[in-house]
Design an enzyme around this catalytic site. Structure first.
Site, PDB file in Angstrom:
ATOM      1  CB  VAL A 281      -0.873   0.013   1.207  1.00 18.30           C
ATOM      2  CG1 VAL A 281      -1.760   1.404   1.437  1.00 18.30           C
ATOM      3  CG2 VAL A 281      -1.832  -1.127   1.261  1.00 18.30           C
ATOM      4  N   PRO A 282       1.125   1.849  -1.029  1.00 18.01           N
ATOM      5  CG  PRO A 282       0.532   2.870  -3.382  1.00 18.01           C
ATOM      6  CD  PRO A 282       0.186   1.855  -2.395  1.00 18.01           C
ATOM      7  CB  CYS A 283       1.689   5.136   3.056  1.00 18.47           C
ATOM      8  SG  CYS A 283       2.976   4.282   3.646  1.00 18.47           S
ATOM      9  CG  HIS A 284       6.427   4.991  -1.060  1.00 23.34           C
ATOM     10  ND1 HIS A 284       5.561   3.717  -1.036  1.00 23.34           N
ATOM     11  CD2 HIS A 284       6.768   5.326  -2.592  1.00 23.34           C
ATOM     12  CE1 HIS A 284       5.781   3.142  -2.340  1.00 23.34           C
ATOM     13  NE2 HIS A 284       6.193   4.199  -3.365  1.00 23.34           N
TER      14      HIS A 284
END
Length: 324
Positions: free
Chosen positions: A281-284
């Site tokens: 889950v690409p929270c970056h």
């Protein structure tokens, strides 16, 4: 300090209503908020009283909107603005909350599922992996018996811990040393059975290979199953993060607007900070409004490296933001 337009919205984030001022009894000034509050109470009442799917026809968007003098689409837009989720998602959350309460009291799974409004065990088990993070029987025991296997390998960003159940990835951590990563996993799942994947689980090893391929620039599209516990709001945020294109970013306010909750910027930031399956889950890909990088659980250097890797501009410190 966090502000919410409705008590129901606060309760979705885990707060409880004050027993002294009784906020649910307060009349609201905003007609749309009042309508949404009325719909929330109607959903709560039907789930509490019916206890089966005979109420399904009365929980349609058309029926709910008619009761407050609004059109279906008008109600859904107002509901998203105030609650951050749809009426259907709210009903699903309330059913799951009722189920959890029954299981914690010691009710057997069959009694709990029908009391919560599920017409069959198959419907419940379809939803339980994403909303409970485990089967109802396991949840009834407080998570005891949940089996998580993990492995730690070298990656371009340091040591990489990946933990998973049979259903999907439950944790993805980055760090310098193995011991802190293992300690963080046990803190996240204190009552689960956690073991090192010494036997080499086919699913886990396959997922790790795809994650490493992504980190090495060989796999731009990382679509892997997850098995985590979260509120409806956080799941909504994480689903939106998955929609951010590879190589692009969004601001916290853009994500908040995209999910229909424009004032929930801090709540969005919190959902990013508590994401246990980073990279998957690409929270970056979420940055501050000025384009600078905000806090990242695994360090700003790793966040910068991930963004530079995705944008194909290694060594370029400027982050390109794609506006929604």
């Amino acid at each position: 300090m966090v502000f919410f337009p409705l008590p129901e919205a606060a309760e979705q984030k885990g707060f409880r209503a004050c027993q002294r001022c009784r906020p649910r009894a307060t009349r609201l000034r905003d007609p749309r908020s009042e309508a949404v509050a009325t719909v929330c109470r109607e959903i709560d009442t039907q789930i509490r009283n019916e206890g089966d799917d005979d109420s399904k026809s009365r929980l349609t968007l058309t029926a709910l909107s008619t009761g407050v003098g609004m059109g279906p689409h008008q109600l859904e837009r107002a509901f998203r603005r105030v609650m951050g989720i749809t009426p259907r998602q709210y009903a699903d959350t309330q059913r799951m909350r009722r189920l959890k309460s029954s299981l914690k009291k010691g009710d057997d799974v069959t009694t709990a599922l029908y009391d919560a409004g599920y017409s069959s065990s198959s419907r419940l088990y379809e939803r339980s992996p994403s909303q409970l993070g485990m089967t109802p029987a396991t949840y009834r025991q407080g998570g005891a018996g949940m089996q998580i296997h993990y492995t730690i390998v070298d990656s371009p960003l340091g040591r990489l811990l990946v933990a998973a159940t049979d259903r999907g990835i439950s944790a993805l951590y980055l760090g310098e040393k193995d011991a802190p990563l293992e300690a963080a996993l046990r803190k996240e799942y204190p009552r689960a059975e956690i073991d090192s994947d010494s036997a080499g689980s086919k699913n886990l090893q396959g997922w790790v290979s795809k994650i490493l391929a992504y980190l090495r620039g060989k796999e731009p599209h990382l679509d892997l199953p997850t098995d985590v516990q979260a509120t409806a709001f956080r799941r909504h945020v994480w689903e939106e993060l998955k929609r951010i294109p590879y190589g692009a970013t969004r601001t916290y306010s853009e994500v908040a607007r995209a999910i229909g909750y424009p004032k929930a910027i801090r709540a969005v930031a919190r959902a990013c900070a508590t994401n246990p399956v980073s990279v998957v889950v690409p929270c970056h890909r979420v940055v501050r409004a000025d384009g600078n990088l905000a806090g990242y659980r695994w360090g700003l250097d790793r966040k910068r490296a991930l963004l530079e890797h995705e944008s194909g501009k290694l060594g370029d410190k400027k982050v390109k933001t794609a506006r929604a």
